[in-house]
Design a protein around this motif. Sequence first.
Motif, PDB file in Angstrom:
ATOM      1  N   ALA A 147      -0.244  17.388  -7.506  1.00  0.00           N
ATOM      2  CA  ALA A 147      -1.412  16.861  -6.958  1.00  0.00           C
ATOM      3  C   ALA A 147      -2.190  15.592  -6.409  1.00  0.00           C
ATOM      4  O   ALA A 147      -2.442  14.930  -5.910  1.00  0.00           O
ATOM      5  CB  ALA A 147      -2.544  18.389  -6.105  1.00  0.00           C
ATOM      6  N   ALA A 148      -2.453  16.020  -8.191  1.00  0.00           N
ATOM      7  CA  ALA A 148      -2.840  14.249  -8.930  1.00  0.00           C
ATOM      8  C   ALA A 148      -2.146  13.449  -8.295  1.00  0.00           C
ATOM      9  O   ALA A 148      -2.107  12.068  -7.541  1.00  0.00           O
ATOM     10  CB  ALA A 148      -3.598  14.256 -10.188  1.00  0.00           C
ATOM     11  N   THR A 149      -0.939  13.243  -8.589  1.00  0.00           N
ATOM     12  CA  THR A 149       0.175  12.041  -8.150  1.00  0.00           C
ATOM     13  C   THR A 149       0.556  11.703  -7.218  1.00  0.00           C
ATOM     14  O   THR A 149       0.228  10.729  -6.583  1.00  0.00           O
ATOM     15  CB  THR A 149       1.415  12.216  -8.599  1.00  0.00           C
ATOM     16  N   SER A 150      -0.214  12.847  -5.720  1.00  0.00           N
ATOM     17  CA  SER A 150       0.235  12.456  -4.306  1.00  0.00           C
ATOM     18  C   SER A 150      -0.772  11.928  -4.091  1.00  0.00           C
ATOM     19  O   SER A 150      -0.876  10.770  -2.635  1.00  0.00           O
ATOM     20  CB  SER A 150       0.087  13.660  -3.771  1.00  0.00           C
ATOM     21  N   VAL A 151      -2.004  12.115  -4.257  1.00  0.00           N
ATOM     22  CA  VAL A 151      -3.760  11.173  -4.566  1.00  0.00           C
ATOM     23  C   VAL A 151      -3.701   9.473  -4.658  1.00  0.00           C
ATOM     24  O   VAL A 151      -3.754   8.941  -4.341  1.00  0.00           O
ATOM     25  CB  VAL A 151      -4.302  11.861  -5.119  1.00  0.00           C
ATOM     26  N   ALA A 152      -3.003   9.642  -6.279  1.00  0.00           N
ATOM     27  CA  ALA A 152      -2.902   8.161  -6.655  1.00  0.00           C
ATOM     28  C   ALA A 152      -1.684   8.333  -5.860  1.00  0.00           C
ATOM     29  O   ALA A 152      -1.649   5.998  -5.354  1.00  0.00           O
ATOM     30  CB  ALA A 152      -2.379   8.770  -8.493  1.00  0.00           C
ATOM     31  N   GLY A 153      -0.585   7.778  -5.950  1.00  0.00           N
ATOM     32  CA  GLY A 153       0.728   7.800  -5.004  1.00  0.00           C
ATOM     33  C   GLY A 153      -0.555   7.104  -3.487  1.00  0.00           C
ATOM     34  O   GLY A 153       0.684   6.127  -3.418  1.00  0.00           O
ATOM     35  N   TRP A 154      -0.993   7.945  -2.977  1.00  0.00           N
ATOM     36  CA  TRP A 154      -1.241   7.182  -1.538  1.00  0.00           C
ATOM     37  C   TRP A 154      -2.472   6.246  -1.430  1.00  0.00           C
ATOM     38  O   TRP A 154      -2.194   5.480  -0.979  1.00  0.00           O
ATOM     39  CB  TRP A 154      -1.956   8.673  -0.938  1.00  0.00           C
ATOM     40  N   ALA A 155      -3.455   6.169  -3.171  1.00  0.00           N
ATOM     41  CA  ALA A 155      -4.602   5.098  -3.312  1.00  0.00           C
ATOM     42  C   ALA A 155      -3.226   4.317  -3.433  1.00  0.00           C
ATOM     43  O   ALA A 155      -3.488   2.642  -2.617  1.00  0.00           O
ATOM     44  CB  ALA A 155      -4.755   5.694  -3.970  1.00  0.00           C
ATOM     45  N   ALA A 156      -1.884   3.931  -4.250  1.00  0.00           N
ATOM     46  CA  ALA A 156      -1.292   2.710  -4.654  1.00  0.00           C
ATOM     47  C   ALA A 156      -0.796   2.820  -2.809  1.00  0.00           C
ATOM     48  O   ALA A 156      -0.373   1.215  -3.073  1.00  0.00           O
ATOM     49  CB  ALA A 156      -0.398   3.453  -5.727  1.00  0.00           C
ATOM     50  N   TYR A 157      -0.449   3.538  -2.686  1.00  0.00           N
ATOM     51  CA  TYR A 157       0.752   2.668  -1.222  1.00  0.00           C
ATOM     52  C   TYR A 157      -0.492   2.612  -0.547  1.00  0.00           C
ATOM     53  O   TYR A 157       0.599   1.139   0.500  1.00  0.00           O
ATOM     54  CB  TYR A 157       0.986   4.023  -0.700  1.00  0.00           C
ATOM     55  N   ASN A 158      -1.216   2.645   0.105  1.00  0.00           N
ATOM     56  CA  ASN A 158      -2.365   1.524   0.561  1.00  0.00           C
ATOM     57  C   ASN A 158      -3.205   0.106   0.648  1.00  0.00           C
ATOM     58  O   ASN A 158      -3.119  -0.401   0.904  1.00  0.00           O
ATOM     59  CB  ASN A 158      -3.689   2.623   0.614  1.00  0.00           C
ATOM     60  N   GLN A 161      -0.591  -1.113   1.674  1.00  0.00           N
ATOM     61  CA  GLN A 161      -0.129  -1.555   3.593  1.00  0.00           C
ATOM     62  C   GLN A 161      -1.318  -2.934   2.937  1.00  0.00           C
ATOM     63  O   GLN A 161      -1.299  -3.362   4.102  1.00  0.00           O
ATOM     64  CB  GLN A 161      -0.914  -0.059   3.687  1.00  0.00           C
ATOM     65  N   LEU A 162      -2.505  -2.899   3.192  1.00  0.00           N
ATOM     66  CA  LEU A 162      -3.439  -4.040   3.118  1.00  0.00           C
ATOM     67  C   LEU A 162      -3.449  -5.234   2.746  1.00  0.00           C
ATOM     68  O   LEU A 162      -3.503  -5.812   3.342  1.00  0.00           O
ATOM     69  CB  LEU A 162      -4.737  -2.681   2.269  1.00  0.00           C
ATOM     70  N   ARG A 163      -2.620  -4.648   1.656  1.00  0.00           N
ATOM     71  CA  ARG A 163      -1.901  -6.151   1.244  1.00  0.00           C
ATOM     72  C   ARG A 163      -0.909  -6.756   1.642  1.00  0.00           C
ATOM     73  O   ARG A 163      -1.397  -8.182   1.765  1.00  0.00           O
ATOM     74  CB  ARG A 163      -1.354  -5.897  -0.381  1.00  0.00           C
ATOM     75  N   SER A 164      -0.049  -6.425   2.605  1.00  0.00           N
ATOM     76  CA  SER A 164       0.830  -6.863   3.707  1.00  0.00           C
ATOM     77  C   SER A 164       0.332  -6.716   4.986  1.00  0.00           C
ATOM     78  O   SER A 164       1.208  -6.739   6.234  1.00  0.00           O
ATOM     79  CB  SER A 164       2.053  -6.099   3.003  1.00  0.00           C
ATOM     80  N   HIS A 165      -0.794  -6.318   4.989  1.00  0.00           N
ATOM     81  CA  HIS A 165      -2.186  -6.694   6.125  1.00  0.00           C
ATOM     82  C   HIS A 165      -1.274  -5.535   7.361  1.00  0.00           C
ATOM     83  O   HIS A 165      -1.231  -5.629   8.285  1.00  0.00           O
ATOM     84  CB  HIS A 165      -1.924  -7.857   7.042  1.00  0.00           C
ATOM     85  N   ALA A 166      -0.866  -4.243   6.265  1.00  0.00           N
ATOM     86  CA  ALA A 166      -1.048  -3.574   7.771  1.00  0.00           C
ATOM     87  C   ALA A 166      -1.695  -2.104   7.186  1.00  0.00           C
ATOM     88  O   ALA A 166      -2.563  -2.035   6.844  1.00  0.00           O
ATOM     89  CB  ALA A 166       1.246  -2.270   6.973  1.00  0.00           C
ATOM     90  N   ASP A 167      -1.126  -1.190   8.716  1.00  0.00           N
ATOM     91  CA  ASP A 167      -2.589  -0.088   8.092  1.00  0.00           C
ATOM     92  C   ASP A 167      -2.871   1.320   7.513  1.00  0.00           C
ATOM     93  O   ASP A 167      -1.720   1.042   7.280  1.00  0.00           O
ATOM     94  CB  ASP A 167      -2.623   0.400   9.936  1.00  0.00           C
ATOM     95  N   PRO A 168      -3.460   1.446   6.881  1.00  0.00           N
ATOM     96  CA  PRO A 168      -3.189   2.865   5.595  1.00  0.00           C
ATOM     97  C   PRO A 168      -3.029   3.737   6.528  1.00  0.00           C
ATOM     98  O   PRO A 168      -3.596   3.850   7.735  1.00  0.00           O
ATOM     99  CB  PRO A 168      -4.812   3.022   4.867  1.00  0.00           C
ATOM    100  N   VAL A 169      -2.560   4.118   5.639  1.00  0.00           N
ATOM    101  CA  VAL A 169      -2.387   6.062   5.710  1.00  0.00           C
ATOM    102  C   VAL A 169      -3.061   6.860   5.709  1.00  0.00           C
ATOM    103  O   VAL A 169      -4.026   7.178   3.870  1.00  0.00           O
ATOM    104  CB  VAL A 169      -0.538   6.344   6.076  1.00  0.00           C
TER     105      VAL A 169
END
Length: 227
Positions: A147-158, A161-169
Amino acid sequence: MSGVRRFLSENSLSLGFGLLFVVTLAGQAVAGAAQLSEERQDEGLGPVSLGHYLTSSSFAVDVMENWQSEYLQFSLYVFATVWLVQRGSPASKELEAVGTESDEEQRVGAHARADSPRWAGAGGWRTAVFSRSLGLVFGALFLLTWAATSVAGWAAYNVDQLRSHADPVSWVGYLGRPDFWDRTFQNWQSEMLAVGSMAVFAVYLRQRGSPESKPVGAAHPDTGATG
């Protein structure tokens, strides 16, 4: 032998691996901060401090995805070896001992000894829980770290996303993304390979003095023997 020396000697395995854990985690933090700084400099950004990296999603996801894979390995190993055996492996029970075994063999209930843990002889739900406590704890740790991996991975993914000017999920949306499952299966497949390799290699190979190996002179078909 003094009390301190005796304590260190009798707990050298846990203390040794605890020290190695701290050293290697520190090494990961320093190396990870340096790598992230290099990536940022390539993008024309400034380096990050070690303190900033330690609180970043990049560090959290790298740590958590490795922890959850290790806890998966041990929880599956604890549960699977109740029912699955491997002829000739010291990591396996003897072939005829498949299953949860009798109360007498497990020294529970009326068969508990004077030096048995209290809950082994208590009966009822306490003995039932204690009888499965190792697997339950490892299973819970796996679920928590996943569960912690999913939350941390979600934050890293976003962040990406923001760095490439894409919408966060959203977090739920991230659970359906290939990035999450790629991280997950990368770790899981390596753990399955490691456990399977150990079970098979230990049939034919030896490590003198290790309880993970059979005695050097033990026959290859000997199952459940440790040296």
